[in-house]
Design a protein around this motif. Sequence first.
Motif, PDB file in Angstrom:
ATOM      1  N   ALA A 130      11.227 -10.264 -25.020  1.00 56.78           N
ATOM      2  CA  ALA A 130       9.796 -10.441 -25.284  1.00 56.78           C
ATOM      3  C   ALA A 130       9.107 -11.075 -24.080  1.00 56.78           C
ATOM      4  O   ALA A 130       8.012 -10.653 -23.687  1.00 56.78           O
ATOM      5  N   GLU A 131       9.746 -12.079 -23.481  1.00 59.33           N
ATOM      6  CA  GLU A 131       9.152 -12.723 -22.301  1.00 59.33           C
ATOM      7  C   GLU A 131       8.994 -11.735 -21.153  1.00 59.33           C
ATOM      8  O   GLU A 131       7.966 -11.716 -20.464  1.00 59.33           O
ATOM      9  N   LEU A 132      10.013 -10.920 -20.931  1.00 51.29           N
ATOM     10  CA  LEU A 132       9.935  -9.907 -19.879  1.00 51.29           C
ATOM     11  C   LEU A 132       8.773  -8.958 -20.133  1.00 51.29           C
ATOM     12  O   LEU A 132       7.968  -8.678 -19.226  1.00 51.29           O
ATOM     13  N   THR A 133       8.664  -8.463 -21.362  1.00 51.91           N
ATOM     14  CA  THR A 133       7.611  -7.500 -21.673  1.00 51.91           C
ATOM     15  C   THR A 133       6.237  -8.142 -21.549  1.00 51.91           C
ATOM     16  O   THR A 133       5.289  -7.533 -21.034  1.00 51.91           O
ATOM     17  N   GLU A 134       6.112  -9.374 -22.005  1.00 53.30           N
ATOM     18  CA  GLU A 134       4.842 -10.088 -21.879  1.00 53.30           C
ATOM     19  C   GLU A 134       4.483 -10.314 -20.413  1.00 53.30           C
ATOM     20  O   GLU A 134       3.311 -10.188 -20.028  1.00 53.30           O
ATOM     21  N   PHE A 188       5.342  -8.416 -17.949  1.00 55.99           N
ATOM     22  CA  PHE A 188       4.918  -7.110 -17.442  1.00 55.99           C
ATOM     23  C   PHE A 188       3.488  -6.807 -17.901  1.00 55.99           C
ATOM     24  O   PHE A 188       2.659  -6.329 -17.114  1.00 55.99           O
ATOM     25  N   MET A 189       3.181  -7.115 -19.145  1.00 55.54           N
ATOM     26  CA  MET A 189       1.837  -6.874 -19.662  1.00 55.54           C
ATOM     27  C   MET A 189       0.798  -7.750 -18.972  1.00 55.54           C
ATOM     28  O   MET A 189      -0.384  -7.386 -18.900  1.00 55.54           O
ATOM     29  N   ASP A 190       1.205  -8.905 -18.475  1.00 52.49           N
ATOM     30  CA  ASP A 190       0.278  -9.807 -17.787  1.00 52.49           C
ATOM     31  C   ASP A 190      -0.092  -9.324 -16.385  1.00 52.49           C
ATOM     32  O   ASP A 190      -1.023  -9.851 -15.772  1.00 52.49           O
ATOM     33  N   LEU A 191       0.630  -8.325 -15.883  1.00 48.59           N
ATOM     34  CA  LEU A 191       0.286  -7.769 -14.576  1.00 48.59           C
ATOM     35  C   LEU A 191      -1.041  -7.019 -14.655  1.00 48.59           C
ATOM     36  O   LEU A 191      -1.387  -6.468 -15.705  1.00 48.59           O
ATOM     37  N   PRO A 192      -1.780  -6.956 -13.553  1.00 48.25           N
ATOM     38  CA  PRO A 192      -2.945  -6.073 -13.541  1.00 48.25           C
ATOM     39  C   PRO A 192      -2.502  -4.644 -13.860  1.00 48.25           C
ATOM     40  O   PRO A 192      -1.409  -4.227 -13.458  1.00 48.25           O
ATOM     41  N   PHE A 211       1.167   2.592 -19.968  1.00 40.36           N
ATOM     42  CA  PHE A 211       1.957   2.868 -18.770  1.00 40.36           C
ATOM     43  C   PHE A 211       3.156   3.690 -19.222  1.00 40.36           C
ATOM     44  O   PHE A 211       3.466   3.743 -20.433  1.00 40.36           O
ATOM     45  N   PRO A 212       3.859   4.342 -18.305  1.00 42.11           N
ATOM     46  CA  PRO A 212       5.003   5.162 -18.713  1.00 42.11           C
ATOM     47  C   PRO A 212       6.145   4.317 -19.278  1.00 42.11           C
ATOM     48  O   PRO A 212       6.460   3.247 -18.767  1.00 42.11           O
ATOM     49  N   ILE A 213       6.759   4.824 -20.347  1.00 43.02           N
ATOM     50  CA  ILE A 213       7.987   4.279 -20.906  1.00 43.02           C
ATOM     51  C   ILE A 213       9.122   5.198 -20.460  1.00 43.02           C
ATOM     52  O   ILE A 213       9.064   6.417 -20.667  1.00 43.02           O
ATOM     53  N   ASP A 237       5.988  -5.263 -30.038  1.00 44.83           N
ATOM     54  CA  ASP A 237       4.965  -6.271 -30.323  1.00 44.83           C
ATOM     55  C   ASP A 237       4.317  -6.815 -29.060  1.00 44.83           C
ATOM     56  O   ASP A 237       3.109  -7.040 -29.012  1.00 44.83           O
ATOM     57  N   ALA A 238       5.137  -7.055 -28.039  1.00 42.53           N
ATOM     58  CA  ALA A 238       4.582  -7.590 -26.794  1.00 42.53           C
ATOM     59  C   ALA A 238       3.619  -6.606 -26.145  1.00 42.53           C
ATOM     60  O   ALA A 238       2.592  -7.007 -25.576  1.00 42.53           O
TER      61      ALA A 238
END
Length: 351
Positions: A286-290, A292-296, A37-39, A345-346
């Motif tokens: 890390a929790e925030l990024t994880e 976000f990664m858990d989203l479809p 996804f875009p950074i 890492d996340a």
Amino acid sequence: MIDRRTVLASSLALAACGNTAAAPAIAATPLKSIAPFPIGTCAMTGQFQDPAWVDLCLTHCSQLTPEWEMKMEYILSETGEYRWDAPDRIADFCTTHGLRLFGTTLIWYSQDSAYFRSLSGERFRTEYDRYIQTVAQRYRGRATGWDVVNEAVAENGAGLRTCLWSEALGQDGYIARAFEQAKLADPDAVLFLNDYNLENLPTKGATFLRLVERMLKAGVPIGGIGTQSHLDIEIPAGQTAAFFREAAQFGLPIHVSELDASLRSEGRIDTRSQRQKIEQQTARVAELTEAFMDLPPAQRFAFTVWGMRDTDSWLRRDARDDGKDSPLLFNAQARANPMFQAVSDAIREGV
């Protein structure tokens, strides 16, 4: 696979000793090359003259948000004239370097415009529509999305803010009208309702999501949810992930739109060591990024950090700043902070 604990422990030890110059080369892999996804980051035109900033931005980012030079206080004069020099330069920088442009913000409670204060009645409504359409149409086809309405929820989360726009058009009315006008002006852009402290204050997060639900039921063309994610590093573990699970239920794209995580303590004596603060910071990021990664995948619009280097941060322009805060992914020398590793890492582990 990278051992997050080993690298992060090394980074924390160096940070605790203040040895940033000897930080390990954990920034070797550009974030944009590992993220599906875009950074993004924010920018002001003056930074385009800084080769170190440009290099860091182009190495890691694929999206750019104007920090303030596309906001009403820049574009609209007290007499109603528009100026486009800076926002056009930002749009051109994106075109030249192949970056996505994200527009912010069309309507913001904080934009207490002297020009609009001079208007009333039908003239106010006409000029409100004209402003939104003029700005959105100028960047139509270039801006991938817009923060259409920014920070509509009250500071404490108890309802919506009272502001110039709500006084003239109603608390729900100005929001609905802004989205309707933006949709007419730029029908292909993703239109966001954006706010802050949604993770930090559950009451505010809940009020924000009720607003989204109410607008969608009324047929308002909200196309995405923006959470600024100016993270309080002391919020309980799990609170950020809980907000993301609730927000995801609408099925809309979600934009982490202004991420930073200050190490400063506001309004209390702080007995934590630097190491403890960085541990809290990296855990929350890390929790925030994880989350976000858990989203479809279709709901991961973009992941935007609000500045490249610590010294670029709005938090470091505060009169209270002691020069020691480290709220971003890179330090003043463009070396990676421990927070970078938490994000990297996340993302890697979530792909």
